[in-house]
Design an enzyme around this catalytic site. Structure first.
Site: not given
Length: 460
Positions: A432, A225, A375
């Site tokens: 993930h 990630d 982000y």
């Protein structure tokens, strides 16, 4: 079709003939992320012990908010297709109030030594675990492990003993690690940046300083990630210090003509594009397994890359809203098929104690807004526009490709970015959150990767 093949071969030959490897390093980002102006005095570089602590007032406030939660009735038979199903969410909240023991989990969090140190104006939190014992004449290998969103340093608690004491877990003692797990600034117990433009390169620069401060001139890195991007940037900044880079997720933001052609024709001519049978199985049909996934799963990323504070304010005010937002990702990112289950399959791979411990780290630290801002800082300039996205990585790289990762990146694509892939494995299961879901599989892959790197170094 024959003409298309000749055109394709000609295009590939032209592309590879004119392509040049870019071996430029990424500049270290020496920023100041503290409040106000950078002081003229030298920054305090001391490393201070830290323990997780929660006041009774904080817990009382949490339980009051849980008691006053408002739930919306889900659509019939909607399972997790509309997000976290509130029928199951009620069960999670009931467990949270009546059975979950945060004080016990605090003891679990504090079982590993934790510290804080100030770097570039902000306090950096990290877990630092040394091996309980070392064979005579053997040194531990420093390993920096970086989490992502919506995870935390707690993701690594199950894999740490497998790496610091592998022999006791049947993994041999040839390679033993000293593990450092920092919280990304703005996540967990690391202080959030007070200024704009703190991106993955900034985080990599901070962690590079951290490793040097701890006395590690050479070290390995591992991440998925956001941790994948941060560790990649660190390898670009300090390739002579990073002995090896291990990833359980790969991002490729710069796609060229060969990639586009492989999307169109790779299903029919896999060998021509370096695809293996497993690549074809995981990637095609492309519209369903790539484009549809992006459209159905990345709405959160658009929100967080544009207006993170707006939705973040609500999540920071409501523990139930925070849980719903995070649990949805632990469901679909572990296995997309879990959307077909009313409980999202959450307890098929994780315990509620583990899931709520991760959520509580976000709640007690109040970090959800600052974690979401990461982000925006990384994506607001556009995808593929920043320098680190255009540079390659030359350090030895190992990739563990888990089958339920959101998007599969084949080795043929990854090697355009990572030019020295010494290990690429299709993992048999997992998604993930690999370190938390499949710690033994991930540990074994890290160990075999390091073994290859170390043996290669013997012959240099």
């Amino acid at each position: 079709m024959l003409l298309e093949v000749f055109l394709l071969l000609g295009t590939l030959l032209i592309y590879f003939f004119f392509s040049k490897k870019n071996e430029e390093t990424l500049p270290f980002k020496d920023g100041w992320w503290g409040r106000g102006q950078k002081p003229e005095t030298k920054e305090d570089s001391s490393v201070r012990p830290f323990k997780v602590e929660t006041a009774e007032e904080e817990l009382s406030d949490l339980f009051r908010r849980l008691d006053q939660a408002r739930f919306t009735e889900p659509l019939e038979n909607s399972c997790f297709h509309y997000g976290t199903n509130s029928v199951h969410l009620r069960k999670v909240v009931s467990y949270w109030k009546n059975q979950f023991n945060w004080k016990k989990q605090v003891e679990v969090l504090n079982k590993y030594p934790q510290f804080k140190t100030k770097i570039q104006g902000i306090d950096i939190h990290f877990v630092h675990v040394k091996p309980p014992h070392l064979p005579e004449g053997q040194a531990a290998k420093p390993l920096l492990m970086v989490h992502g969103w919506p995870g935390s340093f707690y993701e690594f608690y199950k894999i740490i003993p497998l790496l610091t004491d592998p022999a006791s877990h049947g993994l041999g003692d040839e390679h033993i690690f000293e593990v450092i797990c920092p919280s990304i600034p703005g996540y967990g117990f690391s202080e959030a940046p007070h200024k704009q433009d703190f991106n993955s390169v900034s985080a990599a620069s901070v962690f590079y300083e951290l490793m040097l401060r701890l006395g590690f001139n050479e070290f390995y890195t591992q991440g998925g990630d956001a941790g994948c991007v941060i560790c990649t940037n660190l390898a670009q900044i300090a390739p002579s210090h990073v002995k090896g880079l291990h990833l359980n997720m790969v991002l490729v933001s710069k796609l060229g003509l060969p990639h586009l052609l492989s999307i169109l024709l790779g299903r029919y001519f896999p060998g021509l594009f370096g695809f293996q049978d497993e690549d074809v199985r995981r990637m095609f049909p492309f519209l369903k397994k790539w484009l549809y996934k992006i459209l159905s799963e990345f709405g959160y990323a658009h929100i967080q890359a544009t207006k993170p504070d707006t939705v973040g304010c609500g999540l920071n005010d409501s523990p139930v809203g925070l849980a719903a937002y995070i649990l949805e990702k632990f469901s679909s990112w572990t296995d997309m098929e879990f959307r077909n289950l009313e409980d999202g399959g959450l307890e098929r791979k994780f315990s509620l104690d583990d899931l709520l411990t991760n959520i509580m780290i976000y709640w007690v630290s109040g970090c959800i807004v600052s974690s979401m801002r990461f982000y925006k800082e990384n994506l607001q300039k556009g995808i593929g526009t920043q320098k680190h996205e255009k540079l390659t990585v030359q350090v030895p790289t190992g990739i563990a490709a888990f089958p339920n990762e959101i998007l599969h990146i084949p080795q043929a694509w990854a090697k355009k970015k990572y030019t020295n892939i010494v290990s690429f494995h299709f993992m048999p299961r997992g998604g993930h959150f690999a370190a938390l879901e499949e710690p033994e599989l991930l540990a074994k892959d890290i160990l075999q990767f390091v073994d290859k790197v170390e043996k290669d170094l013997q012959y240099v």
